[in-house]
Write an enzyme that holds these catalytic residues in place. Structure first.
Site, PDB file in Angstrom:
ATOM      1  N   ARG A   1      97.775  14.170  29.218  1.00 21.88           N
ATOM      2  CA  ARG A   1      98.762  13.892  30.465  1.00 21.88           C
ATOM      3  C   ARG A   1     100.187  13.623  29.925  1.00 21.88           C
ATOM      4  NH1 ARG A   1      96.653   8.200  33.117  1.00 21.88           N
ATOM      5  NH2 ARG A   1      97.135   6.734  31.278  1.00 21.88           N
TER       6      ARG A   1
ATOM      7  N   GLU B   1     100.511  12.245  26.184  1.00 20.78           N
ATOM      8  CA  GLU B   1      99.794  11.422  25.899  1.00 20.78           C
ATOM      9  C   GLU B   1      98.297  12.288  24.998  1.00 20.78           C
ATOM     10  OE1 GLU B   1      97.677   8.615  28.601  1.00 20.78           O
ATOM     11  OE2 GLU B   1      99.662   7.897  28.982  1.00 20.78           O
TER      12      GLU B   1
ATOM     13  N   ARG C   1      83.465   6.437  38.203  1.00 16.53           N
ATOM     14  CA  ARG C   1      84.130   5.872  39.009  1.00 16.53           C
ATOM     15  C   ARG C   1      85.306   6.991  39.656  1.00 16.53           C
ATOM     16  NH1 ARG C   1      87.331   2.681  34.503  1.00 16.53           N
ATOM     17  NH2 ARG C   1      89.409   3.842  34.569  1.00 16.53           N
TER      18      ARG C   1
ATOM     19  N   ASP D   1      89.303  -2.660  33.487  1.00 15.88           N
ATOM     20  CA  ASP D   1      90.569  -2.541  34.316  1.00 15.88           C
ATOM     21  C   ASP D   1      91.341  -3.825  34.245  1.00 15.88           C
ATOM     22  OD1 ASP D   1      90.913   0.341  34.487  1.00 15.88           O
ATOM     23  OD2 ASP D   1      89.849   0.151  36.779  1.00 15.88           O
TER      24      ASP D   1
ATOM     25  N   ARG E   1      88.675   5.029  20.808  1.00 11.27           N
ATOM     26  CA  ARG E   1      89.602   6.120  20.995  1.00 11.27           C
ATOM     27  C   ARG E   1      90.985   5.468  21.031  1.00 11.27           C
ATOM     28  NH1 ARG E   1      88.718  10.913  19.670  1.00 11.27           N
ATOM     29  NH2 ARG E   1      89.903  11.968  21.242  1.00 11.27           N
TER      30      ARG E   1
ATOM     31  N   TYR F   1      84.998  -1.258  28.724  1.00  7.04           N
ATOM     32  CA  TYR F   1      85.957  -0.384  29.104  1.00  7.04           C
ATOM     33  C   TYR F   1      86.581  -1.010  30.477  1.00  7.04           C
ATOM     34  CZ  TYR F   1      87.553   4.201  31.036  1.00  7.04           C
ATOM     35  OH  TYR F   1      88.324   5.410  31.413  1.00  7.04           O
TER      36      TYR F   1
ATOM     37  N   ARG G   1      85.889  12.994  47.915  1.00 11.43           N
ATOM     38  CA  ARG G   1      86.145  12.953  49.284  1.00 11.43           C
ATOM     39  C   ARG G   1      86.241  14.076  49.996  1.00 11.43           C
ATOM     40  NH1 ARG G   1      91.277   9.444  47.800  1.00 11.43           N
ATOM     41  NH2 ARG G   1      90.047   7.565  47.012  1.00 11.43           N
TER      42      ARG G   1
HETATM   43  P1  FAD Z   1      94.956  -6.559  25.367  1.00 12.09           P
HETATM   44  O1  FAD Z   1      96.167  -6.087  26.483  1.00 12.09           O
HETATM   45  O2  FAD Z   1      94.664  -5.392  24.335  1.00 12.09           O
HETATM   46  O3  FAD Z   1      95.463  -7.669  24.810  1.00 12.09           O
HETATM   47  C1  FAD Z   1      94.982  -8.281  23.549  1.00 12.09           C
HETATM   48  C2  FAD Z   1      96.175  -8.801  22.689  1.00 12.09           C
HETATM   49  O4  FAD Z   1      95.658  -9.437  21.492  1.00 12.09           O
HETATM   50  C3  FAD Z   1      97.017  -7.799  22.217  1.00 12.09           C
HETATM   51  O5  FAD Z   1      98.446  -8.099  22.524  1.00 12.09           O
HETATM   52  C4  FAD Z   1      96.906  -7.815  20.834  1.00 12.09           C
HETATM   53  O6  FAD Z   1      97.893  -7.538  19.824  1.00 12.09           O
HETATM   54  C5  FAD Z   1      96.533  -9.273  20.472  1.00 12.09           C
HETATM   55  N1  FAD Z   1      95.678  -9.408  19.196  1.00 12.09           N
HETATM   56  C6  FAD Z   1      94.759  -8.860  18.925  1.00 12.09           C
HETATM   57  N2  FAD Z   1      94.147  -9.218  17.608  1.00 12.09           N
HETATM   58  C7  FAD Z   1      95.125 -10.223  17.304  1.00 12.09           C
HETATM   59  C8  FAD Z   1      95.117 -11.028  16.137  1.00 12.09           C
HETATM   60  N3  FAD Z   1      94.504 -11.141  15.246  1.00 12.09           N
HETATM   61  N4  FAD Z   1      96.074 -12.156  16.272  1.00 12.09           N
HETATM   62  C9  FAD Z   1      96.972 -12.344  17.219  1.00 12.09           C
HETATM   63  N5  FAD Z   1      96.923 -11.477  18.320  1.00 12.09           N
HETATM   64  C10 FAD Z   1      96.106 -10.264  18.417  1.00 12.09           C
HETATM   65  N6  FAD Z   1      93.665  -0.972  33.837  1.00 12.09           N
HETATM   66  C11 FAD Z   1      94.170  -0.709  35.105  1.00 12.09           C
HETATM   67  O7  FAD Z   1      93.791  -1.501  35.884  1.00 12.09           O
HETATM   68  N7  FAD Z   1      94.899   0.352  35.562  1.00 12.09           N
HETATM   69  C12 FAD Z   1      95.227   1.347  34.709  1.00 12.09           C
HETATM   70  O8  FAD Z   1      96.054   2.212  34.968  1.00 12.09           O
HETATM   71  C13 FAD Z   1      95.119   1.209  33.138  1.00 12.09           C
HETATM   72  N8  FAD Z   1      95.674   2.011  32.302  1.00 12.09           N
HETATM   73  C14 FAD Z   1      95.351   1.889  30.776  1.00 12.09           C
HETATM   74  C15 FAD Z   1      95.765   3.018  30.094  1.00 12.09           C
HETATM   75  C16 FAD Z   1      95.368   2.602  28.607  1.00 12.09           C
HETATM   76  C17 FAD Z   1      96.095   3.959  27.652  1.00 12.09           C
HETATM   77  C18 FAD Z   1      94.714   1.779  28.383  1.00 12.09           C
HETATM   78  C19 FAD Z   1      94.405   1.612  26.796  1.00 12.09           C
HETATM   79  C20 FAD Z   1      94.155   0.770  29.163  1.00 12.09           C
HETATM   80  C21 FAD Z   1      94.528   0.875  30.480  1.00 12.09           C
HETATM   81  N9  FAD Z   1      94.043  -0.143  31.272  1.00 12.09           N
HETATM   82  C22 FAD Z   1      94.437   0.014  32.764  1.00 12.09           C
HETATM   83  C23 FAD Z   1      93.241  -1.253  30.920  1.00 12.09           C
HETATM   84  C24 FAD Z   1      94.123  -2.500  30.559  1.00 12.09           C
HETATM   85  O9  FAD Z   1      95.056  -2.229  29.790  1.00 12.09           O
HETATM   86  C25 FAD Z   1      93.217  -3.707  30.273  1.00 12.09           C
HETATM   87  O10 FAD Z   1      92.454  -4.138  31.126  1.00 12.09           O
HETATM   88  C26 FAD Z   1      93.979  -4.868  29.982  1.00 12.09           C
HETATM   89  O11 FAD Z   1      95.324  -4.888  29.401  1.00 12.09           O
HETATM   90  C27 FAD Z   1      93.202  -5.795  29.033  1.00 12.09           C
HETATM   91  O12 FAD Z   1      93.721  -6.862  28.553  1.00 12.09           O
HETATM   92  P2  FAD Z   1      93.250  -7.753  27.594  1.00 12.09           P
HETATM   93  O13 FAD Z   1      93.932  -8.988  27.389  1.00 12.09           O
HETATM   94  O14 FAD Z   1      91.782  -7.677  27.248  1.00 12.09           O
HETATM   95  O15 FAD Z   1      93.732  -6.863  26.137  1.00 12.09           O
HETATM   96  N1  UDP Z   2      88.684  12.787  34.414  1.00 15.48           N
HETATM   97  C1  UDP Z   2      88.663  14.143  34.288  1.00 15.48           C
HETATM   98  N2  UDP Z   2      89.925  14.647  34.925  1.00 15.48           N
HETATM   99  C2  UDP Z   2      90.901  14.150  35.240  1.00 15.48           C
HETATM  100  C3  UDP Z   2      90.989  12.755  35.274  1.00 15.48           C
HETATM  101  C4  UDP Z   2      89.875  12.088  34.809  1.00 15.48           C
HETATM  102  O1  UDP Z   2      87.789  14.717  33.815  1.00 15.48           O
HETATM  103  O2  UDP Z   2      91.868  14.766  35.548  1.00 15.48           O
HETATM  104  C5  UDP Z   2      87.325  12.066  33.792  1.00 15.48           C
HETATM  105  C6  UDP Z   2      87.681  11.650  32.505  1.00 15.48           C
HETATM  106  O3  UDP Z   2      86.362  12.022  31.761  1.00 15.48           O
HETATM  107  C7  UDP Z   2      88.095  10.339  32.261  1.00 15.48           C
HETATM  108  C8  UDP Z   2      87.149   9.618  33.527  1.00 15.48           C
HETATM  109  O4  UDP Z   2      87.233  10.813  34.328  1.00 15.48           O
HETATM  110  O5  UDP Z   2      87.656   9.623  31.428  1.00 15.48           O
HETATM  111  C9  UDP Z   2      87.873   8.562  34.186  1.00 15.48           C
HETATM  112  O6  UDP Z   2      89.223   8.899  34.556  1.00 15.48           O
HETATM  113  P1  UDP Z   2      90.263   7.619  34.631  1.00 15.48           P
HETATM  114  O7  UDP Z   2      91.635   8.307  35.233  1.00 15.48           O
HETATM  115  O8  UDP Z   2      89.533   6.586  35.513  1.00 15.48           O
HETATM  116  O9  UDP Z   2      90.435   7.278  33.383  1.00 15.48           O
HETATM  117  P2  UDP Z   2      91.328   5.962  32.395  1.00 15.48           P
HETATM  118  O10 UDP Z   2      92.305   7.104  32.004  1.00 15.48           O
HETATM  119  O11 UDP Z   2      91.834   5.088  33.476  1.00 15.48           O
HETATM  120  O12 UDP Z   2      90.382   5.608  31.356  1.00 15.48           O
END
Ligand code: FAD
Ligand code: UDP
Length: 382
Positions: free
Chosen positions: A288, A313, A180, A363, A257, A361, A184
């Protein structure tokens, strides 16, 4: 007992909140329960020194799906934030994603043609090696990265970061993780290829509040602490927690993770000049550093707040009791997940959706798209 709601929604993240919003719009009575002390799942932000701190990791909204973009904009407006992370490898700075700026910094090349020549030589070496081992398609992340950008970029910008993030060697990781990342031959530091991106004005909590407006919610309410009671409140359940927990881990625990966040407030208006700096060398223990104010303040507005909040992080293996963040979609986990999914498909009154319930996984935009589709299908078939 007569159920008092049409739908019980377990989890107030983007999936649960979007589903509830659509169902409520059609007159269905929804209750959203959330085990944390606040709503919003992983997009929740905490206000510190007037800055919205992304408590569960930096979140940048991006999509090319116009209907999802229109949907979120019907709830909240978005700012002009464009993600352009920087990589720091042993003190050398590189632009991301891999583009002409990166290639200039790496090799001193100034034209697409010059960059292409170097990448092609290195790609060819990787392809020859793969073919000598008898396969034509990359079988792991290392091979995928080498045939995408060659060994220089792999070794400085990918290997260390990826192995820290996933806690596994690149040869033991699936190729799709790296696919992903854009490559470029233009001077374009925009991390995403999508048509639309930004951060909700006023922060993500505004998006969640807008989605859940007029809907009953209860925080500090864990579905599993009082399962029979919660199940008695509605015929239909939308479950967004971990799927293995729903089935009492009968086929074993799925692996995730997790990330440990270490936040500090500094007495300067601008610490690193960018929202995201990746540390791609293995010798630095964190992946990061996020400086949160850059998501919402641009140009000289940065100085309006004299302090700044930064978060390091640290990526770690998940243990029970920790927050499950990234599903580890390797063969073992995918096989276990398939068994749970098989049970889930037979449920008549439970919809499993979102990152934890689908063990995917995901977004934000695809999660919202999925929740909108699932809710609309449910409402139509009801
Ligand atoms: P969640 O946001 O995890 O919501 C699930 C909820 O269910 C939680 O609040 C949890 O507490 C609750 N829950 C679980 N079990 C129970 C229970 N037994 N009883 C009551 N409540 C419960 N996406 C992007 O598009 N851009 C980004 O830059 C991006 N960065 C990310 C960075 C990180 C570190 C992570 C982990 C994810 C990132 N994502 C990003 C992905 C994004 O977080 C998810 O796509 C989105 O938040 C998923 O929503 P969800 O409702 O599926 O899950
Ligand atoms: N990645 C990398 N170097 C970087 C940024 C990302 O090798 O500086 C790799 C890493 O394996 C990561 C994947 O690219 O899991 C996807 O990156 P992205 O930023 O999309 O991951 P996110 O943190 O949103 O899951």
């Amino acid at each position: 007992m007569i159920p008092s709601y049409d739908i019980l929604i377990v989890g107030s993240g983007l999936y649960g909140a979007t589903f509830a919003h659509e169902a409520n719009k059609c007159g269905l009575r929804c209750l959203v329960i959330e085990k944390r002390s606040h709503l919003g799942g992983n997009v929740y932000c905490e206000e510190v020194e007037g800055i919205h701190v992304h408590k569960y990791g930096a979140h940048i909204f991006h999509t090319s799906n116009e209907s999802v973009w229109n949907f979120v904009n019907s709830i909240v407006s978005f700012n002009r934030y464009t993600n352009s992370p920087i990589a720091n490898y042993k003190g050398e700075l590189y632009n991301l994603p891999f583009n002409m700026n990166t290639f200039y910094q790496m090799w001193g090349v100034k034209t697409p043609r010059e960059a292409q020549v170097i990448i092609e030589v290195q790609r060819q070496e990787a392809l020859d090696l793969m073919r000598s081992q008898g396969h034509w398609e990359p079988t792991n992340l290392e091979e995928q990265a080498l045939i995408l950008v060659g060994k220089d970029i792999y070794e400085k910008l990918i290997k260390g970061y990826t192995e820290k993030q996933w806690g596994r060697s690149c040869v033991d990781l699936p190729a799709f993780i790296i696919k992903r990342l854009p490559v470029r031959l233009t001077f374009d530091n925009n991390y995403f290829n999508d048509c639309y991106q930004g951060i909700p004005i006023g922060g993500y909590n505004n998006l969640i509040q807008g989605l859940l407006s007029g809907i009953d919610t209860r925080v500090n309410s864990d579905f599993f602490e009082n399962r029979a009671y919660w199940e008695s409140l509605a015929h239909q359940i939308v479950y967004t927690g971990p799927i293995d927990q729903y089935y009492e881990y009968q086929f074993g625990h799925l692996q995730y993770r997790t990330v440990r966040f270490e936040s500090e407030i500094y007495d300067v208006p601008n610490f690193q000049g960018n929202a995201v700096i990746n540390y791609t060398g293995k010798e630095i223990p964190y992946t990061r550093i996020i400086e949160h104010k850059h998501f919402e303040l641009f140009g000289n507005d940065i100085n309006r707040i004299g302090k700044t909040v930064v978060t390091k992080e640290y990526s770690m293996e998940w243990q029970p009791g920790m927050e499950p963040y990234y599903p580890v979609n390797d063969t073992r986990n995918n096989e276990i997940h398939a068994k749970y999914r098989h049970l889930a498909e037979k449920e008549e009154h439970v919809i499993f959706g979102g990152r934890l319930a689908e063990y995917k996984y995901y977004d934000m935009a695809p999660v919202i798209e999925r929740a909108l589709n699932d809710a609309r299908t449910f409402i139509k078939e009801r």
